[in-house]
Design an enzyme around this catalytic site. Structure first.
Site, short mmCIF file in Angstrom:
data_model
loop_
_atom_site.label_atom_id
_atom_site.label_comp_id
_atom_site.label_asym_id
_atom_site.label_seq_id
_atom_site.Cartn_x
_atom_site.Cartn_y
_atom_site.Cartn_z
N CYS A 1 0.80 -1.23 0.00
CA CYS A 1 0.00 0.00 0.00
C CYS A 1 0.84 1.28 0.00
CB CYS A 1 -0.99 -0.04 1.16
SG CYS A 1 -2.39 1.07 0.94
N ARG B 1 -12.54 6.36 -0.75
CA ARG B 1 -11.58 5.34 -0.32
C ARG B 1 -12.00 3.99 -0.86
NH1 ARG B 1 -7.80 7.19 2.90
NH2 ARG B 1 -6.94 5.14 3.34
N HIS C 1 -3.24 -5.61 2.43
CA HIS C 1 -2.86 -5.78 3.84
C HIS C 1 -3.50 -7.08 4.31
CE1 HIS C 1 -1.68 -1.50 4.42
NE2 HIS C 1 -2.73 -1.18 3.69
N1 GLN Z 1 -2.05 6.94 2.17
C1 GLN Z 1 -2.30 5.99 1.15
C2 GLN Z 1 -3.71 6.00 0.60
O1 GLN Z 1 -4.68 6.18 1.33
C3 GLN Z 1 -1.87 4.63 1.66
C4 GLN Z 1 -2.75 4.02 2.71
C5 GLN Z 1 -2.30 2.70 3.19
O2 GLN Z 1 -1.10 2.37 3.21
N2 GLN Z 1 -3.23 1.89 3.67
O3 GLN Z 1 -3.85 5.80 -0.59
#
Ligand code: GLN
Length: 253
Positions: free
Chosen positions: A98, A132, A200
């Site tokens: 990520c 998101r 993840h």
């Molecule tokens: N900040 C990044 C995003 O939201 C990565 C987030 C993460 O590593 N879960 O795209």
């Protein structure tokens, strides 16, 4: 496989880049190395530490929110970037999740328009989207095979949408979830023995075939041929199947 071979693992920024159980990936690599009769060594490397990553076999960097990405980006690009690229060109295994994955590309443009530079190891770039991308993910990846099963499972939570340049291949095709950007059906990226992914979870405990793929690749680089004996993955398989089952549930259940 001849027992006792050393496998040197480096965990980058364990204090800053560690979301949704990312550390479990390092534990999974370490434990599976032991179960295969290898001798893993683990080093934690954080800000301001300059090392030759070619001395390692497997490198790992986890995810982080924009705040942590900003904290590491100067160090990542200026102190570690060239050494990381050299190591990957040399065949060292690198797994990045990520936020770490995003910084292997050219840049990540955040929701406020700020550009966080990456190290440009991957021909990829990331732009923040409006919503998101959250949820359980199932992909199909040619890198893994258990019988006829090519699935890799994980959990994603990112606003960044990553796009791959033409020559860069994805880790897999999205079966359930969003993946790199929710648009082109691709998830992650693979370049030499470097894998970037949004998954993840932790990713590796639930995907033992992928863990062994990484360990095998690292052994081939350092020692030549590597034949890992199959382990009893009953518990890991149950976790894998449960993740697929969960990913199939309607959102909110
Ligand atoms: N900040 C990044 C995003 O939201 C990565 C987030 C993460 O590593 N879960 O795209």
């Amino acid at each position: 496989m001849a027992g006792g071979l050393a496998v040197r693992i480096a965990h980058l920024y364990p204090d800053l880049m560690n979301l949704y159980g990312d550390r479990g990936n390092v534990i999974a690599i370490y434990r599976r190395c032991q179960w295969h009769g290898l001798a893993p060594e683990l080093l934690r490397i954080t800000l301001d530490e300059k090392v030759d990553f070619r001395d390692f076999d497997i490198l790992f960097v986890g995810g982080g929110q924009d705040k942590e990405q900003k904290q590491i980006c100067m160090d990542f690009t200026k102190v570690k970037g060239a050494a990381l690229s050299d190591a990957v060109e040399d065949g060292v295994v690198l797994l990045a999740i990520c936020g770490g994955y995003q910084l292997l590309g050219k840049y990540y443009r955040t929701g406020t328009g700020e550009e966080i530079p990456g190290i440009g190891l991957l021909d990829a770039w990331t732009e923040a989207g409006r919503k998101r991308l959250i949820g359980n993910v199932v992909i199909s990846s040619d890198l893994v095979r258990v019988g006829s099963d090519h699935t890799v499972v994980g959990f994603e939570n990112h606003s960044g949408k990553t796009f791959l340049g033409k020559g860069l291949r994805p880790l897999g095709r999205v079966l359930l979830g969003f993946g790199n950007n929710g648009e082109d059906g691709m998830e992650g990226a693979v370049y030499r023995n470097c894998i970037g992914t949004y998954l993840h979870g932790s990713l590796l405990p639930k995907n033992p075939a992928l863990t062994d793929y990484l360990i095998g690749a690292s052994l081939r680089r350092r020692y030549g041929e590597a034949q890992l004996k199959p382990l009893d993955d009953t518990i890991e398989s149950i976790a894998h199947e449960a993740a697929i089952h969960r990913a199939r549930q309607p959102v909110g259940r």
